[in-house]
Motif scaffolding. Sequence first.
Motif, PDB file in Angstrom:
ATOM      1  N   PHE A   5       9.153  15.378   5.811  1.00  0.00           N
ATOM      2  CA  PHE A   5       7.737  16.026   5.747  1.00  0.00           C
ATOM      3  C   PHE A   5       6.872  16.563   6.905  1.00  0.00           C
ATOM      4  O   PHE A   5       6.702  16.124   7.857  1.00  0.00           O
ATOM      5  N   ARG A   6       6.860  18.012   6.905  1.00  0.00           N
ATOM      6  CA  ARG A   6       5.743  19.013   7.577  1.00  0.00           C
ATOM      7  C   ARG A   6       4.847  19.395   7.150  1.00  0.00           C
ATOM      8  O   ARG A   6       4.963  19.923   5.940  1.00  0.00           O
ATOM      9  N   PHE A   7       4.060  19.553   7.942  1.00  0.00           N
ATOM     10  CA  PHE A   7       2.842  20.417   7.188  1.00  0.00           C
ATOM     11  C   PHE A   7       2.047  20.982   8.112  1.00  0.00           C
ATOM     12  O   PHE A   7       2.252  20.997  10.058  1.00  0.00           O
ATOM     13  N   ALA A   8       2.191  22.763   8.278  1.00  0.00           N
ATOM     14  CA  ALA A   8       2.416  23.155   9.252  1.00  0.00           C
ATOM     15  C   ALA A   8       1.254  23.969   9.305  1.00  0.00           C
ATOM     16  O   ALA A   8       1.881  25.705   9.051  1.00  0.00           O
ATOM     17  N   PRO A   9       0.446  24.371   9.914  1.00  0.00           N
ATOM     18  CA  PRO A   9      -1.397  24.974   9.576  1.00  0.00           C
ATOM     19  C   PRO A   9      -0.622  26.494  10.728  1.00  0.00           C
ATOM     20  O   PRO A   9      -0.740  25.356  12.075  1.00  0.00           O
ATOM     21  N   SER A  10      -1.276  27.360  10.455  1.00  0.00           N
ATOM     22  CA  SER A  10      -1.853  27.850  11.957  1.00  0.00           C
ATOM     23  C   SER A  10      -2.595  28.367  12.548  1.00  0.00           C
ATOM     24  O   SER A  10      -4.208  28.449  11.996  1.00  0.00           O
ATOM     25  N   PRO A  11      -3.179  27.769  13.466  1.00  0.00           N
ATOM     26  CA  PRO A  11      -4.357  27.857  13.983  1.00  0.00           C
ATOM     27  C   PRO A  11      -5.138  29.495  14.781  1.00  0.00           C
ATOM     28  O   PRO A  11      -5.781  29.437  14.878  1.00  0.00           O
ATOM     29  N   ILE A  41       2.008  22.977  14.413  1.00  0.00           N
ATOM     30  CA  ILE A  41       1.868  24.138  15.307  1.00  0.00           C
ATOM     31  C   ILE A  41       1.927  25.438  14.801  1.00  0.00           C
ATOM     32  O   ILE A  41       2.391  25.819  16.028  1.00  0.00           O
ATOM     33  N   GLU A  42       1.061  26.542  14.420  1.00  0.00           N
ATOM     34  CA  GLU A  42       2.412  28.033  14.019  1.00  0.00           C
ATOM     35  C   GLU A  42       1.472  28.633  14.979  1.00  0.00           C
ATOM     36  O   GLU A  42       0.983  29.208  13.915  1.00  0.00           O
ATOM     37  N   ASP A  43       1.724  28.788  16.185  1.00  0.00           N
ATOM     38  CA  ASP A  43       0.677  29.789  17.127  1.00  0.00           C
ATOM     39  C   ASP A  43       1.030  30.345  17.498  1.00  0.00           C
ATOM     40  O   ASP A  43       1.024  31.057  18.595  1.00  0.00           O
ATOM     41  N   SER A 202       9.346  35.700  14.761  1.00  0.00           N
ATOM     42  CA  SER A 202       8.211  35.729  13.954  1.00  0.00           C
ATOM     43  C   SER A 202       8.420  34.671  13.006  1.00  0.00           C
ATOM     44  O   SER A 202       9.161  33.185  13.670  1.00  0.00           O
ATOM     45  N   TYR A 203       6.994  34.495  12.168  1.00  0.00           N
ATOM     46  CA  TYR A 203       7.033  33.707  11.270  1.00  0.00           C
ATOM     47  C   TYR A 203       8.187  33.281  10.719  1.00  0.00           C
ATOM     48  O   TYR A 203       9.020  31.710  10.686  1.00  0.00           O
ATOM     49  N   HIS A 204       9.459  33.917  10.059  1.00  0.00           N
ATOM     50  CA  HIS A 204      10.706  33.413   9.222  1.00  0.00           C
ATOM     51  C   HIS A 204      11.641  33.182  10.587  1.00  0.00           C
ATOM     52  O   HIS A 204      12.130  31.574  10.105  1.00  0.00           O
ATOM     53  N   SER A 206      10.692  31.476  13.721  1.00  0.00           N
ATOM     54  CA  SER A 206      10.301  29.972  14.357  1.00  0.00           C
ATOM     55  C   SER A 206      10.359  28.830  13.020  1.00  0.00           C
ATOM     56  O   SER A 206      10.345  27.904  13.835  1.00  0.00           O
ATOM     57  N   VAL A 207      10.092  29.431  11.520  1.00  0.00           N
ATOM     58  CA  VAL A 207       9.705  28.362  10.537  1.00  0.00           C
ATOM     59  C   VAL A 207      11.221  28.057  10.282  1.00  0.00           C
ATOM     60  O   VAL A 207      11.051  26.329   9.925  1.00  0.00           O
ATOM     61  N   VAL A 208      12.263  28.539  10.393  1.00  0.00           N
ATOM     62  CA  VAL A 208      13.571  28.235  10.160  1.00  0.00           C
ATOM     63  C   VAL A 208      14.037  27.853  11.165  1.00  0.00           C
ATOM     64  O   VAL A 208      14.235  25.815  11.208  1.00  0.00           O
ATOM     65  N   VAL A 220       7.651  21.168   1.755  1.00  0.00           N
ATOM     66  CA  VAL A 220       6.025  21.551   0.732  1.00  0.00           C
ATOM     67  C   VAL A 220       5.308  21.717   0.975  1.00  0.00           C
ATOM     68  O   VAL A 220       4.790  21.620   2.523  1.00  0.00           O
ATOM     69  N   ARG A 221       5.002  23.639   0.142  1.00  0.00           N
ATOM     70  CA  ARG A 221       4.323  24.228   0.790  1.00  0.00           C
ATOM     71  C   ARG A 221       3.307  24.800  -0.319  1.00  0.00           C
ATOM     72  O   ARG A 221       4.342  25.034  -1.589  1.00  0.00           O
ATOM     73  N   GLY A 222       2.672  25.912  -0.440  1.00  0.00           N
ATOM     74  CA  GLY A 222       2.059  26.758  -1.196  1.00  0.00           C
ATOM     75  C   GLY A 222       2.973  28.112  -1.797  1.00  0.00           C
ATOM     76  O   GLY A 222       4.103  28.798  -1.565  1.00  0.00           O
ATOM     77  N   ASP A 224       2.956  30.577  -2.579  1.00  0.00           N
ATOM     78  CA  ASP A 224       2.734  32.478  -2.015  1.00  0.00           C
ATOM     79  C   ASP A 224       3.881  32.030  -0.851  1.00  0.00           C
ATOM     80  O   ASP A 224       3.822  33.415  -0.153  1.00  0.00           O
ATOM     81  N   LEU A 225       4.475  31.226  -1.092  1.00  0.00           N
ATOM     82  CA  LEU A 225       6.057  31.069   0.486  1.00  0.00           C
ATOM     83  C   LEU A 225       6.815  30.991  -0.376  1.00  0.00           C
ATOM     84  O   LEU A 225       8.265  30.813   0.253  1.00  0.00           O
ATOM     85  N   PHE A 226       6.747  31.211  -1.673  1.00  0.00           N
ATOM     86  CA  PHE A 226       7.518  30.798  -2.526  1.00  0.00           C
ATOM     87  C   PHE A 226       9.502  31.809  -2.146  1.00  0.00           C
ATOM     88  O   PHE A 226      10.107  31.370  -1.389  1.00  0.00           O
TER      89      PHE A 226
END
Length: 289
Positions: A5-11, A41-43, A202-204, A206-208, A220-222, A224-226
């Motif tokens: 799993f990962r939690f990936a917040p942006s600072p 950390i999505e920075d 970009s977000y898309h 780097s997240v992939v 597992v994420r909100g 809003d990112l569906f």
Amino acid sequence: MPPVFRFAPSPNGYLHLGHAYSALLNFDCARATAGRLLLRIEDIDTVRCRPEFETAIYEDLAWLGLAWETPVRRQSEHLGEYRDAIKKLAAQGLIYPSFESRAEIAKLVAEREAISPWPRDPDGAPIYPGAARSLAAEIRERLIRSGIPYALRLDMARACSRAGELNWFERGSGPDGQTGLVRACPEAWGDVILARKETPTSYHLSVVMDDALQAVTEVVRGSDLFWSTSVHRLLQALLELPQPRYRHHRLVLDDSGHKLSKSTGSTGLRELRAKGVTAREIRSLVSLP
Ligand code: GLU
């Protein structure tokens, strides 16, 4: 192999109750399945991300009782990996530079809207209205040589026809209750930016890339990112990356039913902590056992 799993917040702000819910849910899922929990950390947004927000993320998550593996992956340290991915897509003829400024794009959209409604992406932003995709090669070269900044966009129509029909199995639910097998609709996003003018990703993208490079098996994420998952499935197909399992969760809303924003003082974890709220009480505030 244990699930990852990962939690990936942006600072780019302080964490609030919505982040707490997502982080705790990931933590609980990892624990319940003897899985691993990574923190990322999505920075990549060099303008909005600040070191003090990153420090606060570690403090707030530790206060919540979370434990995660180290070293933490910081996206700003991996720009070379994103550049390589762009090269792979470029080699497939799926990338093109676009030179317009924000103001020029807004003007183009306004001109189109004066005639008829211009399509919006699932986040509500107008899809790219420009014509950079069909610029003649010599004009493109000349603009690049002139030093004018440019973004790199995905030629969505071409990418979709290359990848064919895509879907994912949704274990949670989308904004309209979508669950189970969901058909990806990347075309709804238009020619998305994959590398910004100021950063080579970009977000898309780097997240992939990171989900694959970190061998994440559970996203597992909100919710809003569906619909971003549509673009993520497309990039996974084009870059031949494995697809994680997806579970989108409900959002924590404020009293007027809106998604929490980074500046929502009263729901900020630091503010709540300063008021004497305990980590255990945060769990019940977000309706977690
Ligand atoms: N960094 C994103 C955010 O803070 C989350 C990315 C993701 O979970 O895919 O909203």
